[in-house]
Design an enzyme around this catalytic site. Structure first.
Site, PDB file in Angstrom:
ATOM      1  N   GLY A 144       0.791  -1.223   0.000  1.00 20.59           N
ATOM      2  CA  GLY A 144       0.000   0.000   0.000  1.00 20.59           C
ATOM      3  C   GLY A 144       0.820   1.269   0.000  1.00 20.59           C
ATOM      4  O   GLY A 144       0.480   2.243  -0.675  1.00 20.59           O
ATOM      5  N   THR A 145       1.906   1.293   0.763  1.00 17.21           N
ATOM      6  CA  THR A 145       2.708   2.509   0.855  1.00 17.21           C
ATOM      7  C   THR A 145       3.324   2.872  -0.485  1.00 17.21           C
ATOM      8  O   THR A 145       3.267   4.031  -0.915  1.00 17.21           O
ATOM      9  CB  THR A 145       3.814   2.342   1.919  1.00 17.21           C
ATOM     10  OG1 THR A 145       3.195   2.170   3.202  1.00 17.21           O
ATOM     11  CG2 THR A 145       4.711   3.566   1.966  1.00 17.21           C
ATOM     12  N   ASN A 186      -8.790   3.560   8.200  1.00 20.56           N
ATOM     13  CA  ASN A 186      -8.127   2.454   8.886  1.00 20.56           C
ATOM     14  C   ASN A 186      -8.238   2.526  10.406  1.00 20.56           C
ATOM     15  O   ASN A 186      -8.024   1.525  11.089  1.00 20.56           O
ATOM     16  CB  ASN A 186      -6.646   2.408   8.498  1.00 20.56           C
ATOM     17  CG  ASN A 186      -5.939   3.732   8.742  1.00 20.56           C
ATOM     18  OD1 ASN A 186      -6.290   4.743   8.139  1.00 20.56           O
ATOM     19  ND2 ASN A 186      -4.954   3.735   9.609  1.00 20.56           N
ATOM     20  N   GLN A 234      -7.754  -0.793   3.380  1.00 19.83           N
ATOM     21  CA  GLN A 234      -8.615  -1.404   4.391  1.00 19.83           C
ATOM     22  C   GLN A 234      -9.918  -1.946   3.812  1.00 19.83           C
ATOM     23  O   GLN A 234     -10.487  -2.896   4.327  1.00 19.83           O
ATOM     24  CB  GLN A 234      -8.935  -0.398   5.500  1.00 19.83           C
ATOM     25  CG  GLN A 234      -7.803  -0.139   6.467  1.00 19.83           C
ATOM     26  CD  GLN A 234      -7.424  -1.359   7.300  1.00 19.83           C
ATOM     27  OE1 GLN A 234      -8.188  -2.310   7.444  1.00 19.83           O
ATOM     28  NE2 GLN A 234      -6.230  -1.330   7.846  1.00 19.83           N
ATOM     29  N   SER A 278      -3.141  -3.603  -0.680  1.00 23.24           N
ATOM     30  CA  SER A 278      -2.051  -4.358  -0.050  1.00 23.24           C
ATOM     31  C   SER A 278      -2.544  -5.738   0.339  1.00 23.24           C
ATOM     32  O   SER A 278      -3.667  -5.893   0.822  1.00 23.24           O
ATOM     33  CB  SER A 278      -1.548  -3.614   1.190  1.00 23.24           C
ATOM     34  OG  SER A 278      -0.422  -4.255   1.733  1.00 23.24           O
ATOM     35  N   HIS A 331      -1.361  -7.929   2.713  1.00 21.04           N
ATOM     36  CA  HIS A 331      -1.307  -8.430   4.091  1.00 21.04           C
ATOM     37  C   HIS A 331      -2.524  -8.043   4.925  1.00 21.04           C
ATOM     38  O   HIS A 331      -2.678  -8.520   6.053  1.00 21.04           O
ATOM     39  CB  HIS A 331      -0.014  -7.976   4.777  1.00 21.04           C
ATOM     40  CG  HIS A 331       0.012  -6.544   5.200  1.00 21.04           C
ATOM     41  ND1 HIS A 331      -0.210  -6.148   6.500  1.00 21.04           N
ATOM     42  CD2 HIS A 331       0.251  -5.412   4.507  1.00 21.04           C
ATOM     43  CE1 HIS A 331      -0.090  -4.840   6.593  1.00 21.04           C
ATOM     44  NE2 HIS A 331       0.179  -4.355   5.396  1.00 21.04           N
ATOM     45  N   THR A 359      12.417  -7.096 -10.376  1.00 26.85           N
ATOM     46  CA  THR A 359      11.943  -8.450 -10.651  1.00 26.85           C
ATOM     47  C   THR A 359      10.685  -8.744  -9.824  1.00 26.85           C
ATOM     48  O   THR A 359      10.677  -8.559  -8.610  1.00 26.85           O
ATOM     49  CB  THR A 359      13.030  -9.479 -10.307  1.00 26.85           C
ATOM     50  OG1 THR A 359      14.190  -9.205 -11.102  1.00 26.85           O
ATOM     51  CG2 THR A 359      12.551 -10.900 -10.571  1.00 26.85           C
ATOM     52  N   CYS A 373       1.242   2.113  11.926  1.00 21.89           N
ATOM     53  CA  CYS A 373       2.421   2.882  11.521  1.00 21.89           C
ATOM     54  C   CYS A 373       2.759   3.981  12.517  1.00 21.89           C
ATOM     55  O   CYS A 373       3.823   4.565  12.463  1.00 21.89           O
ATOM     56  CB  CYS A 373       2.195   3.489  10.131  1.00 21.89           C
ATOM     57  SG  CYS A 373       1.911   2.242   8.864  1.00 21.89           S
TER      58      CYS A 373
END
Length: 381
Positions: free
Chosen positions: A71-72, A151, A179, A199, A201, A237, A325
């Protein structure tokens, strides 16, 4: 006592099927997707299949999906590259005061380079009002970035209305959907979204992988330099094992979306009722009509969130006071500050509980029981 994890909005446990397929690909398909030999072609086939799954999940085309590290990176790429590449069009950007730091910090960086940023206010439910956005948009506004769902408090923004308005302008529309993705029905074409960040995770996929949707009519310079991967839009890659693991996480999420929404809403109601029965003095932070089902932010009156978190942690219960974060620093929540003002007691007396894979009704009951004991002890200490 068994440990209880209720911080899924920070990160989620990897699904067993995701773990299995990720390991299998790491072991059996180690070719570079850019290589022309058979090993490379095998990896390329897996990459293309995953890209198609990601695209279908948001109503996009495969060519519009760019793999990222999460996401970042997706937020940074969408915001910084749009601003720099459209500087000739205008140097005015718009976002909200409650965005994730992966959006706010790139905006601050661009301000240091001479761009002007308007930070839209939110009401006490965390919602941005469309009329405020309309009033803020100017002829030189190159980008608007409004998160899909918050979030910290779970409020879902009026994305469809914002997209419909911006579709009639020259301004690009980005949304951080980290989220919301997996729980909300997202259609980038129907919602007129130009750029969208995701994202893995957060939906039981591997860490370090995500994607950025870029409308095919938008041509952004590569944020990462050093190769021609991702049709020259993101050098490096491709992480095929993580990408395939992410694909499996998406497939499982798509199959279970309705059930998960119902289950998480049930956990939410169970926790709220449990606190009421325990006679805990609390209020809910966020919009109680349009909210992400897995997030519940509550103000426990008169109890320091920092003390509450530490006491619950000693009991093996994991919740948070906001974004992962910033939670390590225990700084006052910028989201709650924007909603209620920096001097509101809610800013330092609120905690976030979030549900996900592995959460059970028994865990909720035990968490409520222990939380009640800790709250009453802290109030009388």
């Amino acid at each position: 006592m068994e440990k209880i994890y209720l911080d899924h909005a920070a990160t989620s446990p990897v699904h067993p099927e995701v773990l299995e397929v990720t390991f299998h690909v790491m072991k059996e398909h180690y070719g570079n997707a850019s290589s022309i030999h058979g090993f490379g072609r095998e990896a390329r086939k897996l990459l293309d299949e995953a890209r198609s799954v990601f695209a279908k999940s948001i109503g996009a085309k495969p060519i519009e999906i760019v793999m990222t590290s999460g996401g970042t990176e997706s937020d940074n790429t969408a915001i910084i590259e749009t601003a720099l590449s459209r500087a000739h069009f205008g140097k005015h950007l718009i976002t909200t005061a409650v965005e994730h730091h992966a959006v706010l910090e790139p905006m601050e960086y661009l301000e240091s380079m001479g761009f002007e940023v308007t930070y839209l206010p939110v009401d006490e439910t965390g919602l941005v009002h469309l009329e405020d956005l309309i009033a803020a948009v100017r002829p030189d506004t190159s980008l608007v970035s409004v998160m899909y769902g918050n979030n910290e408090v779970g409020t879902i923004m009026n994305i469809q209305e914002i997209g419909a308005f911006l579709a009639e302008t020259e301004t690009y529309f980005h949304t951080d959907a980290v989220q919301a993705y997996g729980l909300e029905d997202i259609d980038v074409k129907q919602d007129a979204i130009d750029l969208l960040s995701v994202s893995a995770h957060k939906i039981n996929g591997p860490k370090g992988i995500g994607f950025l949707y870029i409308n095919e009519e938008i041509h952004l310079p590569s944020f990462m330099r050093g190769g021609e991967q991702e049709t020259k839009r993101r050098a490096g890659t491709e992480n095929i094992p993580a990408i395939v693991g992410f694909q499996r996480a998406v497939e499982i999420t798509e199959q279970e979306r309705s059930k998960r929404r119902e289950t998480y809403d049930g956990f939410r109601n169970q926790l709220i009722e449990g606190l009421k029965q325990a006679e805990i003095d609390f209020e809910i932070n966020g919009n109680e009509t349009h909210y992400l089902k897995h997030i519940l932010n509550i103000w426990i009156k008169g109890v320091s969130s920092e003390q509450l978190l530490m006491n619950l942690d000693l009991l093996g219960i994991g919740i948070s006071a906001g974004s992962a974060c910033t939670a390590g620093n225990m700084e006052p929540s910028h989201v709650l500050s924007a909603m209620f003002g920096k001097n509101s007691p809610r800013v330092k007396e609120s905690v976030r509980v979030s549900f996900g894979l592995g959460t059970t009704t028994e865990m909720i009951d035990e968490a409520v029981k222990q939380l009640s004991v800790v709250v009453k002890r802290l109030k009388h200490s």
